[in-house]
Motif scaffolding. Sequence first.
Motif, mmCIF file in Angstrom:
data_model
loop_
_atom_site.group_PDB
_atom_site.id
_atom_site.type_symbol
_atom_site.label_atom_id
_atom_site.label_comp_id
_atom_site.label_asym_id
_atom_site.label_seq_id
_atom_site.Cartn_x
_atom_site.Cartn_y
_atom_site.Cartn_z
ATOM 1 N N PRO A 192 -17.837 -47.470 -13.917
ATOM 2 C CA PRO A 192 -18.675 -47.634 -15.108
ATOM 3 C C PRO A 192 -20.113 -47.976 -14.760
ATOM 4 C CG PRO A 192 -17.305 -49.565 -14.786
ATOM 5 C CD PRO A 192 -16.885 -48.571 -13.747
ATOM 6 N N ILE B 250 -23.269 -50.176 -16.361
ATOM 7 C CA ILE B 250 -23.610 -51.168 -17.373
ATOM 8 C C ILE B 250 -25.076 -51.563 -17.234
ATOM 9 C CG2 ILE B 250 -21.245 -52.039 -17.478
ATOM 10 C CD1 ILE B 250 -22.159 -54.446 -15.805
ATOM 11 N N PHE C 6 -23.060 -50.197 -22.427
ATOM 12 C CA PHE C 6 -22.242 -49.329 -21.572
ATOM 13 C C PHE C 6 -21.807 -48.104 -22.355
ATOM 14 C CE2 PHE C 6 -19.392 -52.114 -23.854
ATOM 15 C CZ PHE C 6 -18.303 -51.318 -24.196
ATOM 16 N N ALA D 206 -19.538 -50.587 -27.301
ATOM 17 C CA ALA D 206 -20.750 -51.289 -26.898
ATOM 18 C C ALA D 206 -21.478 -51.819 -28.139
ATOM 19 C CB ALA D 206 -21.659 -50.340 -26.115
ATOM 20 N N SER E 288 -18.293 -51.604 -11.319
ATOM 21 C CA SER E 288 -19.664 -51.148 -11.529
ATOM 22 C C SER E 288 -20.605 -51.806 -10.528
ATOM 23 C CB SER E 288 -20.109 -51.499 -12.951
ATOM 24 O OG SER E 288 -20.275 -52.915 -13.065
#
Length: 203
Positions: A116, A118, A131, A160, A194
């Motif tokens: 991911p 972020i 995100f 998000a 992440s």
Amino acid sequence: MDYIPMTRKRRRPWLENLRDQVAKEAAKFGTTPEAIAEVKAAAEAILARMDDTDAGVAAVRELRKAELATEQPNLRLIRARVRNWKTLEPYPLSGGEEKLRLKEPPAPFDPETYKPVIRVRLQGGRIRLDFKKKGVSGLMFYMRLRGAAEWRQLGDESRAPFWDYTPLAQPGVPEIREYMACGIKGKHEIGVASEIVSVTYGG
């Protein structure tokens, strides 16, 4: 044992020599004219097919050159037209982009390599983490103070943004917080964590 070269590159001159020399040399050890003729014909048959193959390869090479010569200017034209189309007001909602495949398709989802992305920022005195899920059901967020070894699990979020309401470790003392997240599929974390993002929080 007999000998026939294994590679085409070496077999071609070997066959040419056999074709050209067999009548003269084979007669020296008393073989029949029929056997000589058969061997010469066999060599000539293979060489003829090699000539056809070589001619075909050369033709394909020339065709490929012509293809590239045609492709390059016409792809430039197509690219210019598509770029213009994307500036037209009806374009985004027309559905043409999908039908004409004018956008690169997303890469197949791989739960082993999913990572991911972020972002963190302060908004209204609170910590906001943004995100995009990109194939997962949500993200699990973690936080630690800079310099700490252990991560604290904050919770998960499917939409998000994610907000961190954790109070300061020492009231009135600003601190640098680091965050990371992992993807969630079903009830399990997947993929890799992440990149770490950080923000200075003063409460």
